[in-house]
Each structure stands twice: as C-alpha cells, then as structure tokens.
Design a protein around this motif. Structure first.
Motif, short mmCIF file in Angstrom:
data_model
loop_
_atom_site.label_atom_id
_atom_site.label_comp_id
_atom_site.label_asym_id
_atom_site.label_seq_id
_atom_site.Cartn_x
_atom_site.Cartn_y
_atom_site.Cartn_z
N LEU A 508 0.83 -1.20 0.00
CA LEU A 508 0.00 0.00 0.00
C LEU A 508 0.87 1.25 0.00
O LEU A 508 2.03 1.23 0.48
CB LEU A 508 -0.92 0.00 1.22
CG LEU A 508 -1.85 -1.22 1.34
CD1 LEU A 508 -2.73 -1.09 2.58
CD2 LEU A 508 -2.71 -1.38 0.10
N PRO A 509 0.36 2.38 -0.47
CA PRO A 509 1.17 3.60 -0.53
C PRO A 509 1.38 4.27 0.84
O PRO A 509 2.27 5.09 1.02
CB PRO A 509 0.37 4.52 -1.46
CG PRO A 509 -1.05 4.06 -1.32
CD PRO A 509 -0.96 2.57 -1.13
N GLN A 510 0.54 3.94 1.83
CA GLN A 510 0.63 4.62 3.13
C GLN A 510 1.90 4.21 3.88
O GLN A 510 2.28 3.04 3.89
CB GLN A 510 -0.59 4.31 4.01
CG GLN A 510 -1.89 4.87 3.46
CD GLN A 510 -2.65 3.86 2.60
OE1 GLN A 510 -2.04 3.08 1.87
NE2 GLN A 510 -3.97 3.89 2.69
N THR A 511 2.56 5.22 4.52
CA THR A 511 3.80 4.97 5.28
C THR A 511 3.73 5.56 6.69
O THR A 511 4.77 5.73 7.35
CB THR A 511 5.02 5.55 4.55
OG1 THR A 511 4.81 6.95 4.33
CG2 THR A 511 5.26 4.86 3.22
N SER A 512 2.53 5.87 7.16
CA SER A 512 2.38 6.42 8.51
C SER A 512 1.99 5.30 9.47
O SER A 512 1.63 4.19 9.05
CB SER A 512 1.32 7.52 8.53
OG SER A 512 0.09 7.02 8.05
N ALA A 513 2.05 5.59 10.77
CA ALA A 513 1.73 4.58 11.77
C ALA A 513 0.25 4.20 11.71
O ALA A 513 -0.10 3.05 11.97
CB ALA A 513 2.10 5.09 13.16
N THR A 514 -0.61 5.15 11.35
CA THR A 514 -2.05 4.90 11.29
C THR A 514 -2.56 5.14 9.88
O THR A 514 -2.17 6.13 9.24
CB THR A 514 -2.80 5.83 12.27
OG1 THR A 514 -2.31 5.60 13.60
CG2 THR A 514 -4.29 5.58 12.24
N ILE A 515 -3.38 4.25 9.37
CA ILE A 515 -3.96 4.43 8.03
C ILE A 515 -5.48 4.34 8.13
O ILE A 515 -6.03 3.75 9.07
CB ILE A 515 -3.42 3.40 7.01
CG1 ILE A 515 -3.85 1.97 7.39
CG2 ILE A 515 -1.92 3.51 6.89
CD1 ILE A 515 -3.54 0.94 6.30
N PHE A 527 -4.49 -7.79 6.47
CA PHE A 527 -3.44 -6.75 6.42
C PHE A 527 -2.27 -7.15 7.33
O PHE A 527 -2.46 -7.87 8.32
CB PHE A 527 -3.99 -5.40 6.92
CG PHE A 527 -5.08 -4.82 6.08
CD1 PHE A 527 -4.78 -3.92 5.06
CD2 PHE A 527 -6.41 -5.17 6.30
CE1 PHE A 527 -5.80 -3.37 4.30
CE2 PHE A 527 -7.42 -4.63 5.53
CZ PHE A 527 -7.12 -3.73 4.52
N PHE A 528 -1.08 -6.67 6.97
CA PHE A 528 0.04 -6.68 7.91
C PHE A 528 0.88 -5.43 7.65
O PHE A 528 0.74 -4.76 6.61
CB PHE A 528 0.87 -7.97 7.82
CG PHE A 528 1.71 -8.12 6.58
CD1 PHE A 528 3.03 -7.65 6.54
CD2 PHE A 528 1.20 -8.75 5.44
CE1 PHE A 528 3.81 -7.81 5.41
CE2 PHE A 528 1.98 -8.91 4.30
CZ PHE A 528 3.29 -8.43 4.28
#
Length: 652
Positions: A508-515, A527-528
């Motif tokens: 996935l493109p998200q790289t923050s702690a929370t999505i 998900f992992f």
C-alpha cells in the motif's frame, strides 16, 4: 493741514491738493480738540526732511499757518538700536528681571520687541518722552540656569516697514559645582602601587576648595589633602574606594564614589573546605579572592585532576555568598579522594595553593560506574565499577544486580596507602533491559555497604509489532482506522502497509503509523505492516478483519439422487456472521417428521472458510418447489432447487 514753505501740501482734507510724492503716505493722527496736530508719514524717504508747517482754517472765523514753528525731520538709514539695562550678578535658580527699551516716534505702529530666551515671561510698556517721541519697554522675567552661563541674551526691535535692530548681553551665571567626578589615567593599578587622582567639576566661579575621602568597608575616612589633585600611595584592595567634594562661593557638591581596579594575586580564603553529605556525595569548595579573575585547578597528589577518569565534576561560581571579586571552584561527586587534594589559583599578579583534608563520614565510600557507551541489544558490553579503599586484606566486595553476565575483579594501588578495587561485568544487553537500572554494590568489612547505579538505554529493533483497531467487526463497504503498534528504542521512524488478497500481497502507498482503510470487503480484509527504526525492521502478524456481509448461496448448491434413490440436497452459504438456514417446499417450512426427510449443517465444508452447508437427505424426492433461505444480521438470500432426474418415479 501740513505744507511746505512754498504752500505745497503734504496733508490736506482734500487729497487732490496733496503733492504727488506724499499722496497716500500721510495722515493727521492728532486730536485737534486737545491741540494735537500730529502727522503720520508712511514709507519715509531720505528727502522727507521738511521743513513742514501746520496750517488751520476755520471757515468764516479764523485761519493761519505756523511759519515760526516749522518742523524739520532728521532721517537716518538705520533704526534706533534697543538698549538692555545693566544686569545685576546672576545666580542660578534665582528670579531675574531684564529690561530692553527703544525710542520711537510712531505711536500707532511702535517697534515690537522680542527675546532670544524662550523659557521666561515678558510684559510691554509704552512711555511718552515729549516732543512727539515715545519709549517702548519689554521686561523679561526668568530663572537663570547653570547651563545659561556664557550664553548671550538678545532683544530685537522689529520696526513698522520691516527693518529691525538688536542688542545683546553676555550672561555670567554663578552656580555651585556640578558634574563632580574623579579622573585618573590608569585603568588598573597593582596592589601596593601609587596613583594620581583629580577632582574635576564644572562651576562658576571656579571651585576654590576640595576635600577627599577614602571608603573602607563601612567606614568613610576624611583625608588631609585639600587640593584638586592628590597622590595616593600603597593602594590596596581594601582602600580602593574614593570620593571628593568641590566647593565655590555658591556651594559644595560631592562626587560619586570611584572604586579603583586594584589588581592583586589570588588569595584562597579560609572557608574553603571539603564536605560529605548524608548521601555520601563529596563537595569541595576552593574560594579565591582575586583581580583579575584566576585560573583555578584541582590536583590530586600533585597531578591535575582528570574528571573523566574519577567520575568527579567541577564548576565555577562568581561572587559566591555575595563576596565581590571571588570565584569559587566546586568539585563534586560520589568518589571521595584518597590522595592529597589541592587547589591551585593563578592570575597575572601571582599564584596561591591550598591542600584539603579528606572529610570524615559515617558513610562508606560510594562506588562509581564508568560512563557507558551506547548499548545495543544483542551486542557484548563491558561495564566497570570501582571503589577506593585503604584495607588491602579486607577490600570491599563488589556485586552486581545483573545476574546473566560474568565479572572479573582487579586491584590497583593508587599510592599513599590507598587502593582501588575494580569489578568488570560482561553481558549481552537485551531489549527487556531498556530503562532498567544496573546497580553495583560495594560491601565493606564490618557490614556497611554503598551502591551506585546507572540507567540502561538499550537500542533494539521493533518488537511486538501488531495491528490495533477499535472495531471488533466491520460491515462490508465501511471504513476503519488501523494502527501499526510496536515496542522499540529509538521509537519507530517509518512504517509500511500491505494488503493480502488471496495469494497476492499488495504493498500500500501509506507509510504512517495509522492508516484509514475505505470500502473494506471480505476479499481485502487481511493486512500486515512493518515497523522500522535505526536498529532494523520487523513485520507484524497478518490480521484478518471480521468483515460482516449478508448471506450468499453459492452456485454449487444442488439436489442429487444416488443409485439407491436417496435424495441429497446441499444449500452452501457464504456468510459472516453465520446464517440461519431453512428448507422450504412451495414457500412453507419443511416438516421433517411428515416427509421422512432430515437435515443437518456442516461448517467450512471443502475448506471454504465462513461457509455453512445445510444438507437435506432422504428417500422421498420432492414434487413441489424446494427452496433454501439464509438469513443473518446483514441481510438474507434464497435459492430454488431443480428436481433431480431419475428412472424411478417417487411421489410425496
């Protein structure tokens, strides 16, 4: 009427009879009832000198001219200069009145007098002096200041027509001495040397007498010298403060107190000492009185103290306890010295030193732990704990709070009957050791003990990586927040998310702690994440969201007849949460007792997760319309079944 001797009129009631050069320049301004026949001439010219003769004419009664009283006018190029009265002696702060006056012959437009001094008040008076002449006076009242001394006071007479003239006087203002100060050339003077001091001031008349004073502590001593300049011998740090008085006929004024910059070699004060507090901390103070400020060093047995090797630290305090020109060098730590401790102070005027006694305490010496490097989980570490002692036969025994390592003990003679015992602990820090305290304890012969501890900061890669979310279940098509949580030091600095769909793993493109995951479905519910810091990267376990959706009856649901004629119907339902499944014939619930049919359920048949198979079985094939109905909290579904074909005909 006024005319020349040749009867040319310069003033006449009939203006047409006035000669051209006097037209519109003359006017009769006197009051004839009072026998005043004054004539006003504007824009006076050089040849307007006369002689002029006055004539009167009372029709039918009397008339005549005063030929025997002709008037001549004396005309000058410059206007009259005003005069200022002789001034008395001026005193600063004492009221003064000054008069400026000027003569004139034009009462209707007299001169206007102005003053150069603007901080006073003035009044104007007019005085008739006779024969058509007047005097105008302006009286200025003000309070002279010391700053007015040697300035000029000017009064200006401005005449009708534009010309002006002025007069001025020099102000000599007497005032008591001001700006009294002590002047000297040397910016610094060595203790015991001599210096010239001058009592300077501004006054008028000039100061005629002086007095000198020396301030020593709380005492002020009057010196015998009474001249403007004095020669001070044997200057010292205690007698370095002076002030003077300057006096003239107007009064006396003190100077401010001057403190000379007296330089002297360092003096280590008697209150310098070492102490031990109840915690066993050593504090040594070397208090030095010195100008210029000294360089202060601590020494043990003649060698400069190495703070990094001893665990001691030092710092300076200026003007401690309110004592000016003092510097206190403080030595502090939990390792009391065993050699000879001394303090050395040096400046440009000399040096001084002092030895310190070892302070006595009921508490034993506290061990010290060497400064630890950065700790990494899984990397070998050696830590040293040491303590001084004076008993070689029964030295302190050092133990450690950490039991999963190995340690070795060493002894070192430090001189003057003193020893140092060292214990070197070797171990491998773990992530679980982070923020724990490592303690070494020195157990002394006789039962007393002391300990020291350090806080362990262990760096380790992320562990216990998991995905956190609030919702225990989520409806298909809804959204959810997922958080990648972990335990690490330093804290995780980057994250990556993955979505598992069947046999595929999508990054996935998200790289923050929370999505924020939108439109969750049963197929994209796994998900992992990965959590990373400077020590490495760790994956979480795969989380499968509890996605709820309405029942779906799968296409492989069907009825069959085997060779024995047994009917088997399977209604295979995919559903979360699990469904309630019912068999119906022609829209009515199937009654097993009446039909000889029986039904049962099988969960996750054929390895298909989240499926329930409702089986209907018997030897009585149906003749009506058989259907299966599945219902859960998210909705419902139904399906009709075809009658299976067979060589046998059975009826229900």
């Amino acid at each position: 009427m006024w005319h020349f001797g040749n009867w040319e009129y310069v003033s006449h009631p009939d203006s047409s009879k006035v000669v051209t050069r006097f037209k519109k320049r003359t006017a009769l301004i006197g009051d004839l009832q009072k026998h005043d026949c004054s004539l006003k001439i504007d824009e006076v010219k050089v040849d307007d000198t006369g002689p002029f003769c006055f004539r009167f004419d009372v029709p039918g009664i009397v008339k005549g001219s005063y030929f025997k009283h002709e008037v001549l006018i004396h005309i000058t190029d410059s206007p009259d200069v005003p005069s200022i009265n002789c001034l008395p002696e001026l005193k600063a702060g004492v009221d003064l009145a000054v008069t400026c006056s000027v003569p004139h012959t034009c009462l209707t437009n007299p001169p206007i007098i102005t003053w150069s001094y603007t901080n006073g008040t003035f009044a104007v008076y007019h005085n008739k002096t006779g024969n058509g002449a007047w005097q105008v006076y302006s009286v200025l009242k003000f309070i002279p200041l010391a700053s007015d001394h040697k300035s000029r006071l000017t009064c200006t007479a401005k005449y009708w027509g534009g010309k002006q003239a002025d007069a001025s006087v020099l102000l000599n203002v007497t005032y008591r001495p001001k700006n009294v100060n002590i002047e000297y050339k040397e910016s610094r003077v060595k203790e015991g040397a001599s210096i010239d001091l001058r009592c300077a001031s501004d006054s008028y008349p000039p100061a005629s007498s002086y007095q000198w004073y020396n301030v020593i502590g709380d005492q002020t001593l009057r010196l015998p010298q009474t001249s403007a300049t004095i020669y001070v011998q044997n200057v010292s740090r205690k007698s370095r403060a002076f002030f003077c008085t300057s006096q003239n006929s107007e009064g006396l004024t003190n100077s401010t107190t001057v403190r000379l910059n007296v330089e002297y070699k360092p003096e280590i004060l008697s209150e310098s000492a070492c102490t031990l507090d109840i915690t066993g901390q050593l504090t040594c103070q070397c208090i030095v009185d010195s100008i210029p400020p000294p360089e202060i060093e601590w020494r043990i047995s003649g060698s400069n103290l190495n703070e990094s090797n001893t665990g001691l630290k030092s710092f300076s305090i200026n003007n401690s306890r309110g004592q000016q020109n003092t510097v206190t060098k403080v030595l502090q730590g939990w390792v009391p010295f065993t050699g000879i401790l001394s303090c050395s102070a040096t400046n440009t005027q000399g040096k001084a030193s002092m030895s310190f006694k070892r302070p006595m305490s009921d508490s034993p010496d506290v061990p010290s732990i060497n400064c630890l490097p950065e700790l990494k989980a899984g990397v070998d570490l050696a830590v040293t704990c040491s303590v001084p002692h004076t008993c070689l036969t029964n030295p302190p025994i050092i133990t450690w709070s950490y039991t999963n390592g190995t340690f070795a003990v060493y002894h070192n003679k430090t001189g003057n009957g003193a020893w140092q015992v060292y214990s070197v602990l070797k171990f491998i820090p773990l992530a679980s050791d982070h923020k724990s305290r490592l303690t070494c304890t020195a157990k002394y012969w006789g039962g007393k003990q002391a300990d020291a501890s350090v806080l362990l900061n262990v760096t380790y890669r992320p562990k216990n990586v998991n995905i956190e979310y609030k919702e225990s279940r989520v409806k298909e098509g809804a959204s959810i927040d997922l958080r990648c949580a972990s335990d690490s030091y330093p804290p995780a600095s980057s994250y990556q998310w993955y979505n598992v769909i069947g046999d595929q793993t999508l990054r996935l493109p998200q790289t923050s702690a929370t999505i924020y995951v939108q439109n969750v479905s049963r197929k994209s519910r796994a998900f992992f994440c990965t959590s990373q810091n400077s020590e490495g990267l760790t994956n979480s376990t795969t989380v499968r969201l509890n996605v709820e959706y309405k029942p779906e009856i799968l296409s492989e649901s069907a009825c069959t007849l085997d060779i024995t004629g047994q009917l088997t119907c399977q209604c295979i339902v995919d559903s979360i949460p699990p469904p309630e499944i019912e068999w119906r014939i022609s829209g009515s619930n199937l009654n097993e007792s009446n039909t000889g049919l029986k039904s049962f359920s099988i969960n996750n048949r054929r390895g298909q997760q989240n499926t329930v198979t409702k089986v209907l079985q018997g030897w009585v094939p149906f003749t009506g319309i058989l259907s299966c109905s599945a219902t859960n909290t998210q909705g419902k579904a139904s399906m009709s079944f075809k009658r299976p074909m067979s060589g046998m005909v059975l009826t229900i």
